[in-house]
Design an enzyme around this catalytic site. Structure first.
Site, PDB file in Angstrom:
ATOM      1  N   ASP A 291       0.830  -0.975   0.100  1.00 43.76           N
ATOM      2  CA  ASP A 291       0.005   0.009  -0.059  1.00 43.76           C
ATOM      3  C   ASP A 291       1.000   1.188   0.044  1.00 43.76           C
ATOM      4  OD1 ASP A 291      -2.070   1.884   0.134  1.00 43.76           O
ATOM      5  OD2 ASP A 291      -3.006   0.587   1.562  1.00 43.76           O
TER       6      ASP A 291
HETATM    7  C1  BGC Z   1      -5.141   3.124  -0.046  1.00 43.01           C
HETATM    8  C2  BGC Z   1      -5.055   2.343  -1.268  1.00 43.01           C
HETATM    9  C3  BGC Z   1      -4.872   2.869  -2.470  1.00 43.01           C
HETATM   10  C4  BGC Z   1      -3.762   3.710  -2.457  1.00 43.01           C
HETATM   11  C5  BGC Z   1      -3.331   4.325  -3.789  1.00 43.01           C
HETATM   12  C6  BGC Z   1      -3.878   4.142  -0.128  1.00 43.01           C
HETATM   13  O1  BGC Z   1      -4.013   5.187   1.016  1.00 43.01           O
HETATM   14  O2  BGC Z   1      -5.143   2.462   1.277  1.00 43.01           O
HETATM   15  O3  BGC Z   1      -6.064   1.302  -1.068  1.00 43.01           O
HETATM   16  O4  BGC Z   1      -4.824   2.262  -3.707  1.00 43.01           O
HETATM   17  O5  BGC Z   1      -3.638   4.755  -1.335  1.00 43.01           O
HETATM   18  O6  BGC Z   1      -3.991   5.524  -3.807  1.00 43.01           O
END
Ligand code: BGC
Length: 781
Positions: A291
């Site tokens: 993530d």
């Molecule tokens: C989230 C993810 C997301 C990523 C990219 C993170 O804050 O937890 O689910 O895909 O950001 O935007």
């Protein structure tokens, strides 16, 4: 300033942002620039066939991977295993993440785009689909597949290759900020719908990135050591990992590891999760992505099984190079990471594909809006309908639409990475006014300040209440605001009052006895008002069934205890969602699976055929016993023998049917190996315990008119055991001194990582709902 307006979080120009920009520019880009591989001028090597024989080749994918990897330098391999973030890329205006192209080896760039509810990252010209929770309420796998396909077409239309979705995290507690982004509280429902969504996404040629492995169920202090999910192995396997197995079985190209720690070890450097279970037990052959800013280790993360760092690359750039040079990470490990990223890129034809989409293209259109409307309609869940007040008809002379949430404060999409900006939202007022006009009724609007008077002056009052929910911050309760509760009570002076809930998930309803009807609309996307009007007027049957239990009070929630939420002690164990209410004998306000139709259904002729293993079938007849056409979701629950130690029942099948009055349909549920099995912690595998199982079929978890039995004579293992950790994999978390070393060597990423946690204390400002902002009718004069 354009970036800030279009950015997915719409950040104010704060000192914080300047700090990020400055630090990224100075240290992030400099570090990345230093490690960019030597680029060979492609013009000097005119023929792609000679230079890159793996492009357009008919050879098997594994051969093409080997061919390419054998020609890659260390620099080139490192470039492929981390993102090439430039400042602000992760807040827009392009993609959430990107791997740079490699012209020398003809490796195309890979764009990763949010997310699970449509194209996010601040993009416009896209379709704001209803939230995944609304999709889950449809209990419709075919629709989930089309939902996924719609997202993928738009992501590809914007030039991206990977869709960051579906979300397979369960709704463990409805206070969770991302509850609207889940597919509800049940592992089977989530797994089936997410698998269908993966099929839809990948059928359109985009790679699905299912997220987040595992037990990531809250925002509070995420990515910080305090955010540690303590989950016993059986619960982890049966509840939280089961939907992950389903998306792996459906062929998901990629999986994202979450922000949380799991039993003391961060999910992104957790050997058990990534190597033993995901890649070993489930046989996943794609890549694991961190993530965003969730990479907190370098060598340990690589050795534990994380393949791609996003969105930048200190841990998997200079730090990983150091690991390779020192022997802490083997070259074959790095080759495996690289191969895992290349594998779906070859499978999906990315090397051969022309990239013709661009972030500025408009990718929404009438077909996609129609999918949004269908999901909104099929997800609308009628919870209460006294004296068949609904559907409204031509005899309804006047309708009062009440509440700001029916106008300018409408919520089509929740906040954070799943946030999608609509071109325009059909507000409840817009939709009802248009439909009522055709029925010859007068429509008035009140923002809620004169709710009693407005309701009293109309035949029927439709009161719309809302509750905001967003990634990055948990809600402190599941209550509507006092203002909304008072508005509803005031409107209830009219006995013909219908409450529409524009919420992420379950809320308390202290006024329930005073109103005639309640409809859960969730966050229904850009077509909200039309879908709502169609359901209110009976042009479509309210198709939704609850994907989550509505408790009488927050105190009844499975994780009500603060040690559980947000404390992280998962000691409710297997008793997630309705399993908790069943096990504890708590009467819910509305049970899991519940939802009314405008017609009635009967169940008959249950037949169980098989020994309880895969292929066993359960068949039943559903009949529309009412006067109107309508839809029903037949649900199959299994009660395990008492010795198995399961909660009273588990959902193991569902079928949505549309029936004309008097029409019947045989619905067939097919069991899989896990339907009648439990996780055996001693053997590390699924086992079907001996004893008597009860299979029940009906229209909700608390309304199961049909039951049948199935006896399993002998206990039997039904899966391979989880393999042991691979050689070189870390046994636990990094020791403290290594962690300090990681922070010291990757200070910018560590700063971001810490900020992700700190922000969870404050939340983020809501993004725009639509490029043409919704307005209250009274504002227009
Ligand atoms: C989230 C993810 C997301 C990523 C990219 C993170 O804050 O937890 O689910 O895909 O950001 O935007």
């Amino acid at each position: 300033m354009r970036l800030q307006r279009r950015g997915r979080y719409a950040w104010p120009a704060s000192a914080l942002v300047s700090l990020i920009a400055a630090t990224t520019l100075v240290t992030g880009s400099a570090a990345q620039a230093a490690e960019v591989a030597e680029v060979v001028d492609p013009a000097a090597n005119p023929s792609v066939e000679t230079r890159c024989p793996w492009v357009g080749s008919d050879a098997p994918v594994e051969q093409r991977i080997d061919q390419l990897v054998s020609r890659m330098t260390l620099d080139e391999k490192l470039d492929l295993v981390h993102g090439s973030a430039v400042p602000f890329q992760f807040v827009g205006p392009t993609y959430a993440g990107m791997i740079s192209e490699n012209p020398r080896l003809c490796i195309p760039r890979l764009g990763l785009s949010d997310g699970p509810a449509g194209v996010g990252n601040g993009h416009t010209g896209v379709t704001q689909l209803p939230s995944p929770m609304a999709l889950a309420a449809s209990w419709d796998a075919d629709l989930a597949s089309r939902y996924g396909a719609t997202i993928a077409r738009e992501a590809r239309g914007k030039g991206a290759d990977v869709v960051l979705g579906p979300t397979v995290d369960l709704l463990r507690d409805p206070r969770a900020g991302r509850s609207f982004e889940t597919l509800g509280e049940d592992p089977h429902l989530t797994g089936e719908l997410a698998a269908a969504q993966v099929g839809g996404i990948q059928g359109e040629g985009a790679l699905a990135q299912s997220k987040h492995i595992a037990a990531y169920n809250q925002e509070t202090l995420r990515n910080l050591p305090a955010n540690d999910s303590i989950v016993d192995e059986r619960t982890l396997q049966e509840v939280y990992l089961s939907p992950v197995q389903d998306v792996v079985d459906a062929g998901t190209a990629s999986v994202m590891c979450g922000y949380n720690r799991l039993n003391g070890v961060h999910a992104c450097n957790n050997t058990y999760l990534l190597s033993q279970v995901l890649k070993g037990q489930f046989g996943f052959d794609g890549f694991v992505t961190s993530d965003w800013f969730a990479t907190q280790a370098s060598h340990a993360a690589a050795n534990a099984g994380m393949d791609l760092q996003m969105p930048g690359g200190c841990h998997y750039g200079p730090r990983l190079r150091h690991g390779i040079n020192s022997g802490a990470v083997t070259t074959s490990k790095l080759d495996d990471m690289v191969s895992r990223i290349l594998r779906p890129m070859f499978r999906f034809g990315l090397f051969e594909r022309e990239k013709n989409g661009s972030p500025d293209d408009v990718v929404t259109g009438p077909d996609h809006a129609a999918v949004a409307r269908e999901v909104a309609q099929k997800g609308m869940t009628l919870l209460k309908n006294d004296d068949a007040l609904l559907p409204l008809g031509d005899d309804t002379g006047s309708v009062a639409v009440i509440g700001d949430a029916a106008g300018e404060r409408v919520i089509g999409s929740g906040g954070g990475s799943p946030h999608v900006i609509a071109p325009e939202i059909v507000t409840p007022h817009d939709g009802i006014a248009e439909r009522a006009r055709r029925a010859g009724a007068d429509v008035t609007f009140d923002d809620g300040s004169q709710a009693g008077e407005a309701a009293g002056a109309a035949d029927v009052a439709v009161v719309v209440a809302r509750k905001w929910s967003t990634e990055s911050k948990d809600n402190k309760d599941i209550r509507l605001s006092d203002k909304d509760n008072e508005m509803i009570r005031a409107a209830a002076a009219n006995p013909n009052t219908i409450v529409v809930l524009n919420t992420a998930g379950p809320v308390e309803m202290p006024w329930l006895d005073d109103v005639a009807g309640v409809l859960a609309a969730w966050y229904p996307g850009q077509e909200y008002g039309d879908a709502l009007a169609s359901v209110l007027y009976g042009d479509s049957d309210p198709g939704g069934r609850l994907p989550a239990t509505f408790p009488v009070s927050q105190a009844d929630l499975p994780a009500a205890d603060k040690d559980r939420f947000p404390g992280g002690a998962y000691d409710e164990g297997l008793a997630v969602g309705y399993r908790w209410y069943d096990r504890e004998g708590i009467e819910p306000l509305f049970p899991f699976g519940h939802g009314l139709s405008y017609t009635t259904f009967g169940y008959s002729e249950l037949e169980v055929d098989g020994d309880g293993g895969a292929g066993t079938t359960v068949t039943a007849t559903v009949t529309n016993t009412g006067e109107r056409a309508g839809s029903e979701v037949a649900q199959l629950y299994v009660a395990h023998p008492e010795s198995a130690g399961e909660p009273p029942k588990r959902l193991e099948g569902f079928r949505r049917v549309e029936l004309e009055p008097g029409e019947s349909e045989r619905v067939r549920f097919e069991l899989d190996e896990r339907s009648l099995a439990q996780w055996d912690v001693d053997a590390d595998q699924w086992v079907r315990g001996a004893g008597d199982y009860t299979l029940s079929v009906g229209g909700s978890s608390r309304d199961l008119p049909l039951t049948g039995d199935l006896a399993v004579a002998d206990e039997m293992p039904v899966s391979e055991p989880t393999p042991p950790p691979p050689p070189g994999a870390p046994k636990g978390d990094d020791p403290a001194w290594t962690k300090i070393g990681n922070v010291a060597r990757c200070p910018v990423e560590s700063l971001y990582a810490g900020m992700i946690g700190a922000i969870s204390l404050f939340g983020l400002p809501p993004g725009e709902q639509a490029t043409r902002p919704p307005r209250n009718p009274t504002d227009e004069g």
